[in-house]
Motif scaffolding. Structure first.
Motif, PDB file in Angstrom:
ATOM      1  N   GLU A  22      50.075  46.755  38.999  1.00 24.89           N
ATOM      2  CA  GLU A  22      50.201  45.770  37.734  1.00 24.89           C
ATOM      3  C   GLU A  22      49.313  46.023  36.840  1.00 24.89           C
ATOM      4  OE1 GLU A  22      50.399  41.768  39.356  1.00 24.89           O
ATOM      5  OE2 GLU A  22      52.034  42.353  40.762  1.00 24.89           O
ATOM      6  N   GLN A  24      48.030  44.711  32.764  1.00 19.94           N
ATOM      7  CA  GLN A  24      48.245  43.558  31.919  1.00 19.94           C
ATOM      8  C   GLN A  24      47.916  43.922  30.343  1.00 19.94           C
ATOM      9  OE1 GLN A  24      45.807  40.062  32.625  1.00 19.94           O
ATOM     10  NE2 GLN A  24      47.300  38.809  31.830  1.00 19.94           N
ATOM     11  N   ASP A  25      48.718  44.044  29.448  1.00 23.87           N
ATOM     12  CA  ASP A  25      48.328  44.453  28.415  1.00 23.87           C
ATOM     13  C   ASP A  25      47.283  43.379  27.482  1.00 23.87           C
ATOM     14  OD1 ASP A  25      49.808  42.313  27.138  1.00 23.87           O
ATOM     15  OD2 ASP A  25      51.495  43.629  26.637  1.00 23.87           O
ATOM     16  N   PHE A  27      48.068  41.394  25.212  1.00 24.77           N
ATOM     17  CA  PHE A  27      48.656  40.127  24.865  1.00 24.77           C
ATOM     18  C   PHE A  27      48.898  39.208  26.251  1.00 24.77           C
ATOM     19  CE2 PHE A  27      50.019  43.054  21.831  1.00 24.77           C
ATOM     20  CZ  PHE A  27      49.474  42.594  20.741  1.00 24.77           C
ATOM     21  N   GLY A  28      48.521  39.591  27.266  1.00 22.22           N
ATOM     22  CA  GLY A  28      48.411  38.758  28.418  1.00 22.22           C
ATOM     23  C   GLY A  28      49.701  39.058  29.305  1.00 22.22           C
ATOM     24  N   LYS A  29      50.826  40.055  28.744  1.00 26.01           N
ATOM     25  CA  LYS A  29      51.987  40.363  29.517  1.00 26.01           C
ATOM     26  C   LYS A  29      51.646  41.358  30.752  1.00 26.01           C
ATOM     27  CE  LYS A  29      56.588  42.474  28.875  1.00 26.01           C
ATOM     28  NZ  LYS A  29      57.132  43.201  28.436  1.00 26.01           N
ATOM     29  N   THR A  30      52.193  40.964  31.854  1.00 24.93           N
ATOM     30  CA  THR A  30      52.045  41.980  32.991  1.00 24.93           C
ATOM     31  C   THR A  30      53.248  42.788  33.546  1.00 24.93           C
ATOM     32  OG1 THR A  30      50.459  40.300  33.741  1.00 24.93           O
ATOM     33  CG2 THR A  30      51.420  41.877  35.446  1.00 24.93           C
ATOM     34  N   THR A  31      52.817  44.123  33.611  1.00 25.21           N
ATOM     35  CA  THR A  31      53.839  45.121  33.823  1.00 25.21           C
ATOM     36  C   THR A  31      53.933  45.489  35.164  1.00 25.21           C
ATOM     37  OG1 THR A  31      54.367  45.518  31.751  1.00 25.21           O
ATOM     38  CG2 THR A  31      55.255  46.934  33.411  1.00 25.21           C
TER      39      THR A  31
END
Length: 191
Positions: A22, A24-25, A27-31
């Protein structure tokens, strides 16, 4: 970032500890990347690496010829023939441009006219001969009276215009033999 650790001194170094991964970029978005994604990324990386390696091998397998000719029609004819035979080519219309191109591109062969604006072909051949690892030089000129001077500056061959393709092929074969004997190149590396 979960499932991985980043080296504090080199944050671009990613050590995968477990899957799924996982990220996290900023901006706080998790992929989340599972095994399938990691396999796809690995395959893409390998394919890209192989394409780059094949491209470099092709470039190294196709010798570079610098054509130094102030008559565009003759330069076009030489370039078309060489490219058809899978040579890479660069062109210069005068001696000073040829010196700059030689330093930047490091050609394997220079096809050189004698009479050009500015520095003539014999002077250019002398300049090139003084450089480290000079390429083979073949004169291509309408002026047969300069042949002795050309061979004095270590020309491999001397062709008179109009150039016959079979004579150019012979000169290229002579360059190949020259390259093999002087630089220890493998057979078929030039032709």
């Amino acid at each position: 970032m979960r499932g991985s650790t980043a080296n504090q001194r080199n944050p671009s170094l990613l050590l995968i500890q477990s899957l799924p991964l996982e990220l996290q970029d900023s901006f706080g978005k998790t992929t989340r990347f599972g095994q399938v994604w990691i396999a796809k990324i690995s395959r893409l990386f390998l394919e890209t690496t192989l394409k780059i390696a094949n491209t470099l091998e092709a470039v190294n397998a196709n010798p570079l010829v610098l054509i130094v000719e102030d008559e565009p029609d003759i330069a076009d004819l030489l370039e078309a023939y060489l490219q058809r035979e899978h040579f890479r080519t660069e062109r210069a219309a005068d001696g000073s441009s040829a010196v700059r191109l030689h330093r930047a591109a490091r050609p394997d062969l220079v096809l050189l006219d004698v009479r050009m604006p500015g520095m003539d072909g014999v002077q250019l051949a002398q300049t090139i001969a003084g450089m480290s690892e000079p390429p083979a030089v073949v004169f291509v000129t309408a002026h047969a009276e300069h042949a002795v001077q050309a061979f004095d500056v270590a020309a491999v061959d001397y062709l008179t215009k109009p150039v016959r393709l079979e004579r150019l092929q012979q000169a290229l074969q002579k360059v190949e033999r020259f390259a093999q004997s002087n630089r220890g190149l493998q057979p078929d590396s030039m032709i």
